[in-house]
Scaffold this motif. Sequence first.
Motif, PDB file in Angstrom:
ATOM      1  N   VAL A   1       0.530  -0.972  -0.366  1.00 49.27           N
ATOM      2  CA  VAL A   1      -0.120  -0.344   0.025  1.00 49.27           C
ATOM      3  C   VAL A   1       0.569   1.670   0.008  1.00 49.27           C
ATOM      4  O   VAL A   1       1.972   1.055   0.611  1.00 49.27           O
ATOM      5  CB  VAL A   1      -0.840   0.513   0.995  1.00 49.27           C
ATOM      6  N   VAL A   2       0.369   1.884  -0.973  1.00 50.83           N
ATOM      7  CA  VAL A   2       1.383   3.459  -1.367  1.00 50.83           C
ATOM      8  C   VAL A   2       0.168   4.422  -0.542  1.00 50.83           C
ATOM      9  O   VAL A   2       0.721   5.824   0.233  1.00 50.83           O
ATOM     10  CB  VAL A   2       1.927   4.063  -2.487  1.00 50.83           C
ATOM     11  N   ASP A   3      -1.144   4.012  -1.658  1.00 49.00           N
ATOM     12  CA  ASP A   3      -2.163   5.714  -1.175  1.00 49.00           C
ATOM     13  C   ASP A   3      -3.006   4.427  -1.892  1.00 49.00           C
ATOM     14  O   ASP A   3      -3.649   4.688  -2.557  1.00 49.00           O
ATOM     15  CB  ASP A   3      -1.691   6.690  -2.258  1.00 49.00           C
ATOM     16  N   THR A   4      -4.305   4.884  -0.947  1.00 49.70           N
ATOM     17  CA  THR A   4      -5.716   4.522  -1.041  1.00 49.70           C
ATOM     18  C   THR A   4      -6.734   4.817  -2.230  1.00 49.70           C
ATOM     19  O   THR A   4      -7.168   4.963  -1.781  1.00 49.70           O
ATOM     20  CB  THR A   4      -5.685   3.429   0.440  1.00 49.70           C
ATOM     21  N   THR A   5      -6.387   6.008  -2.274  1.00 57.69           N
ATOM     22  CA  THR A   5      -7.073   6.662  -2.761  1.00 57.69           C
ATOM     23  C   THR A   5      -6.865   6.469  -4.342  1.00 57.69           C
ATOM     24  O   THR A   5      -6.492   6.284  -4.605  1.00 57.69           O
ATOM     25  CB  THR A   5      -6.681   8.573  -3.206  1.00 57.69           C
ATOM     26  N   ALA A   6      -9.011   6.499  -4.734  1.00 53.12           N
ATOM     27  CA  ALA A   6      -9.192   5.936  -6.000  1.00 53.12           C
ATOM     28  C   ALA A   6      -9.266   4.464  -5.651  1.00 53.12           C
ATOM     29  O   ALA A   6      -9.722   3.794  -6.630  1.00 53.12           O
ATOM     30  CB  ALA A   6      -8.782   6.684  -6.870  1.00 53.12           C
ATOM     31  N   ALA A   7      -9.142   3.839  -4.797  1.00 52.67           N
ATOM     32  CA  ALA A   7      -9.376   2.813  -4.377  1.00 52.67           C
ATOM     33  C   ALA A   7     -11.259   2.437  -5.134  1.00 52.67           C
ATOM     34  O   ALA A   7     -11.400   1.014  -5.593  1.00 52.67           O
ATOM     35  CB  ALA A   7      -8.517   1.619  -3.530  1.00 52.67           C
ATOM     36  N   GLY A   8     -11.933   2.928  -3.873  1.00 51.76           N
ATOM     37  CA  GLY A   8     -13.344   2.539  -4.151  1.00 51.76           C
ATOM     38  C   GLY A   8     -13.616   3.293  -5.699  1.00 51.76           C
ATOM     39  O   GLY A   8     -14.489   2.194  -6.493  1.00 51.76           O
ATOM     40  N   ASP A   9     -13.070   3.615  -6.230  1.00 50.78           N
ATOM     41  CA  ASP A   9     -13.825   4.434  -7.726  1.00 50.78           C
ATOM     42  C   ASP A   9     -13.108   3.189  -8.315  1.00 50.78           C
ATOM     43  O   ASP A   9     -13.752   3.006  -9.539  1.00 50.78           O
ATOM     44  CB  ASP A   9     -13.145   5.670  -7.439  1.00 50.78           C
ATOM     45  N   THR A  10     -11.904   2.509  -8.495  1.00 53.46           N
ATOM     46  CA  THR A  10     -11.788   1.642  -9.517  1.00 53.46           C
ATOM     47  C   THR A  10     -12.445   0.662  -9.341  1.00 53.46           C
ATOM     48  O   THR A  10     -12.612   0.043 -10.369  1.00 53.46           O
ATOM     49  CB  THR A  10     -10.487   1.357  -9.100  1.00 53.46           C
TER      50      THR A  10
ATOM     51  N   LYS B   1     -25.444  -7.179 -17.787  1.00 53.82           N
ATOM     52  CA  LYS B   1     -26.655  -7.847 -16.426  1.00 53.82           C
ATOM     53  C   LYS B   1     -25.782  -8.862 -16.045  1.00 53.82           C
ATOM     54  O   LYS B   1     -24.416  -8.946 -16.601  1.00 53.82           O
ATOM     55  CB  LYS B   1     -27.280  -8.972 -17.493  1.00 53.82           C
ATOM     56  N   THR B   2     -26.382  -9.205 -14.580  1.00 54.38           N
ATOM     57  CA  THR B   2     -25.017 -10.001 -14.446  1.00 54.38           C
ATOM     58  C   THR B   2     -25.492 -11.615 -14.077  1.00 54.38           C
ATOM     59  O   THR B   2     -26.785 -11.841 -14.672  1.00 54.38           O
ATOM     60  CB  THR B   2     -25.262  -9.173 -11.988  1.00 54.38           C
ATOM     61  N   PRO B   3     -24.119 -12.291 -14.393  1.00 52.86           N
ATOM     62  CA  PRO B   3     -25.173 -13.726 -14.259  1.00 52.86           C
ATOM     63  C   PRO B   3     -24.974 -13.799 -12.696  1.00 52.86           C
ATOM     64  O   PRO B   3     -25.429 -13.629 -12.375  1.00 52.86           O
ATOM     65  CB  PRO B   3     -23.577 -14.108 -14.836  1.00 52.86           C
ATOM     66  N   GLN B   4     -25.378 -15.465 -13.236  1.00 57.49           N
ATOM     67  CA  GLN B   4     -25.775 -16.045 -12.315  1.00 57.49           C
ATOM     68  C   GLN B   4     -25.059 -16.280 -10.951  1.00 57.49           C
ATOM     69  O   GLN B   4     -25.850 -15.708  -9.491  1.00 57.49           O
ATOM     70  CB  GLN B   4     -26.592 -17.247 -12.525  1.00 57.49           C
ATOM     71  N   SER B   5     -24.288 -16.294 -11.084  1.00 57.42           N
ATOM     72  CA  SER B   5     -23.101 -15.829 -10.232  1.00 57.42           C
ATOM     73  C   SER B   5     -22.219 -14.981 -10.139  1.00 57.42           C
ATOM     74  O   SER B   5     -20.558 -15.099 -11.352  1.00 57.42           O
ATOM     75  CB  SER B   5     -22.580 -17.606  -9.781  1.00 57.42           C
ATOM     76  N   PRO B   6     -22.026 -13.739  -9.571  1.00 52.98           N
ATOM     77  CA  PRO B   6     -20.842 -12.675 -10.076  1.00 52.98           C
ATOM     78  C   PRO B   6     -19.820 -12.409  -9.370  1.00 52.98           C
ATOM     79  O   PRO B   6     -19.177 -11.766 -10.072  1.00 52.98           O
ATOM     80  CB  PRO B   6     -21.640 -11.652 -10.213  1.00 52.98           C
ATOM     81  N   GLU B   7     -19.621 -14.128  -9.024  1.00 51.46           N
ATOM     82  CA  GLU B   7     -18.032 -13.630  -8.015  1.00 51.46           C
ATOM     83  C   GLU B   7     -16.598 -13.319  -9.269  1.00 51.46           C
ATOM     84  O   GLU B   7     -15.719 -12.738  -8.948  1.00 51.46           O
ATOM     85  CB  GLU B   7     -18.338 -15.214  -7.341  1.00 51.46           C
ATOM     86  N   SER B   8     -16.357 -13.288 -10.825  1.00 49.57           N
ATOM     87  CA  SER B   8     -15.435 -13.386 -11.334  1.00 49.57           C
ATOM     88  C   SER B   8     -15.421 -12.375 -11.719  1.00 49.57           C
ATOM     89  O   SER B   8     -14.518 -11.526 -11.621  1.00 49.57           O
ATOM     90  CB  SER B   8     -15.634 -14.275 -12.788  1.00 49.57           C
ATOM     91  N   MET B   9     -16.246 -11.462 -11.736  1.00 52.26           N
ATOM     92  CA  MET B   9     -16.570  -9.901 -11.540  1.00 52.26           C
ATOM     93  C   MET B   9     -16.533  -8.622 -10.811  1.00 52.26           C
ATOM     94  O   MET B   9     -15.020  -8.534 -10.598  1.00 52.26           O
ATOM     95  CB  MET B   9     -18.331  -9.552 -12.260  1.00 52.26           C
ATOM     96  N   ILE B  10     -16.269  -9.854  -9.218  1.00 49.22           N
ATOM     97  CA  ILE B  10     -16.191  -9.005  -8.131  1.00 49.22           C
ATOM     98  C   ILE B  10     -14.588  -9.227  -8.681  1.00 49.22           C
ATOM     99  O   ILE B  10     -13.954  -8.687  -7.649  1.00 49.22           O
ATOM    100  CB  ILE B  10     -17.124 -10.027  -6.745  1.00 49.22           C
ATOM    101  N   GLN B  11     -14.457 -10.281  -8.450  1.00 51.00           N
ATOM    102  CA  GLN B  11     -12.536 -10.466  -8.073  1.00 51.00           C
ATOM    103  C   GLN B  11     -11.779  -9.757  -9.122  1.00 51.00           C
ATOM    104  O   GLN B  11     -10.885  -9.482  -8.642  1.00 51.00           O
ATOM    105  CB  GLN B  11     -12.263 -12.387  -8.814  1.00 51.00           C
ATOM    106  N   PHE B  12     -12.255  -9.206 -10.222  1.00 55.30           N
ATOM    107  CA  PHE B  12     -11.679  -8.443 -11.353  1.00 55.30           C
ATOM    108  C   PHE B  12     -11.596  -7.195 -10.651  1.00 55.30           C
ATOM    109  O   PHE B  12     -10.563  -6.537 -10.529  1.00 55.30           O
ATOM    110  CB  PHE B  12     -12.216  -8.680 -12.698  1.00 55.30           C
ATOM    111  N   ALA B  13     -12.795  -6.703 -10.259  1.00 53.63           N
ATOM    112  CA  ALA B  13     -12.695  -5.042  -9.750  1.00 53.63           C
ATOM    113  C   ALA B  13     -12.028  -5.337  -8.636  1.00 53.63           C
ATOM    114  O   ALA B  13     -11.379  -4.208  -8.050  1.00 53.63           O
ATOM    115  CB  ALA B  13     -14.437  -4.938  -9.688  1.00 53.63           C
ATOM    116  N   ASN B  14     -11.611  -6.217  -7.690  1.00 48.47           N
ATOM    117  CA  ASN B  14     -10.925  -6.330  -6.020  1.00 48.47           C
ATOM    118  C   ASN B  14      -9.535  -6.182  -6.923  1.00 48.47           C
ATOM    119  O   ASN B  14      -8.886  -5.183  -6.229  1.00 48.47           O
ATOM    120  CB  ASN B  14     -11.195  -7.821  -5.784  1.00 48.47           C
ATOM    121  N   SER B  15      -8.893  -7.455  -7.487  1.00 48.70           N
ATOM    122  CA  SER B  15      -7.234  -6.986  -8.486  1.00 48.70           C
ATOM    123  C   SER B  15      -7.356  -5.463  -8.853  1.00 48.70           C
ATOM    124  O   SER B  15      -6.137  -4.943  -8.743  1.00 48.70           O
ATOM    125  CB  SER B  15      -7.827  -8.418  -9.060  1.00 48.70           C
ATOM    126  N   ALA B  16      -8.050  -5.069  -9.309  1.00 52.12           N
ATOM    127  CA  ALA B  16      -8.017  -4.117 -10.513  1.00 52.12           C
ATOM    128  C   ALA B  16      -7.848  -3.273  -9.167  1.00 52.12           C
ATOM    129  O   ALA B  16      -6.694  -2.154  -8.931  1.00 52.12           O
ATOM    130  CB  ALA B  16      -8.766  -3.592 -10.848  1.00 52.12           C
TER     131      ALA B  16
END
Length: 318
Positions: A259-268, A283-298
Amino acid sequence: MPGSIAVVGSLNIDFITRTPRVPAGGETLEASSSDTGFGGKGANQAVACARLSRNSDGSTPADSKPIKVSMVGFVGEDSFGSDFISAMKETFIDTAHIQKVPGQKTGIANIIVEEKTGENRILFCPNANFSGGDQVKDLVPEDADVVVFQLEMPLAQVVHNIKLAHSKGKYVIMNPAPAQKLPDDLYQYIDCLIMNESEADILREAKEELKNEDLPQICEDFFKRGVPDLVVITLGAKGVYHSAKSRSSGHTPGRKAKVVDTTAAGDTFVGGLAVEIAKNGGKTPQSPESMIQFANSAAARTVEKPGAMAAIPWVNEL
Ligand code: ATP
């Protein structure tokens, strides 16, 4: 047909000054350093959508579809406004819906960072972002599949356009920041509500801070208020909790990050999820886990770089 995202929100110029300590009333103090940058939650989230659907040379990643990203908002008739529009274009964002408001100044945020504590003091002047006052305008582009809102515009403007987007069959994402209580009848028009823990506490008018074991019930309560599809609560370094109505739910741990600076983590995070939903046709699929994973990694990549907009990664940097 490519997917299309419109982000309806704020555009601010950030003036950041770093200082060993905050000056007292009447005192003049030499600061250590300063920066000027483009910001505002709306603009940050539009940049996140554009970068998380492209490589840094503007090309579409091989395994992906092209995504059109439009910024919808207001700047002043000043040089900041013109510079902002140029910067958005350089990030491959459609700027046809950014209006220059006659006689108005572009919104600004004065950010004083006390180096010792890392604490921010922010003075925000909305200027053009609030130019319409309570006079609402139709701001939803016809070609958008997914429309993203925050609360750095007058609430009446946001409420009107959420309902308009819903009536046009768009997928509505709402990031209620900075948080304020929302009208009870609005939740039914918000397909996906994304908020951090303190925003969740303000929306649900909680007397006590949220606890991890309460997350499933808190999401259920937002479904009872009317949210039809997805509730996501971001938990900083701890990751994310999501619940897809009557389908899947669960905790996705935060990715390890230097962690260097958490600014804009939420916006990302918001931008990453919007891109995934647009790629899936709004639309979202039956199970949106992989979408959440992508946003969490970014979002975890964003905390590893200093600054707000400057820290948001392109797909080839993930
Ligand atoms: P900010 O206001 O700093 O932009 P926020 O308060 O809106 O962020 P957070 O819940 O703090 O939102 O963070 C959003 C997401 O960013 C988290 O869900 C997580 O995916 C990622 N994130 C934030 N902090 C960290 C961290 N220290 N390590 C890894 N990921 C992080």
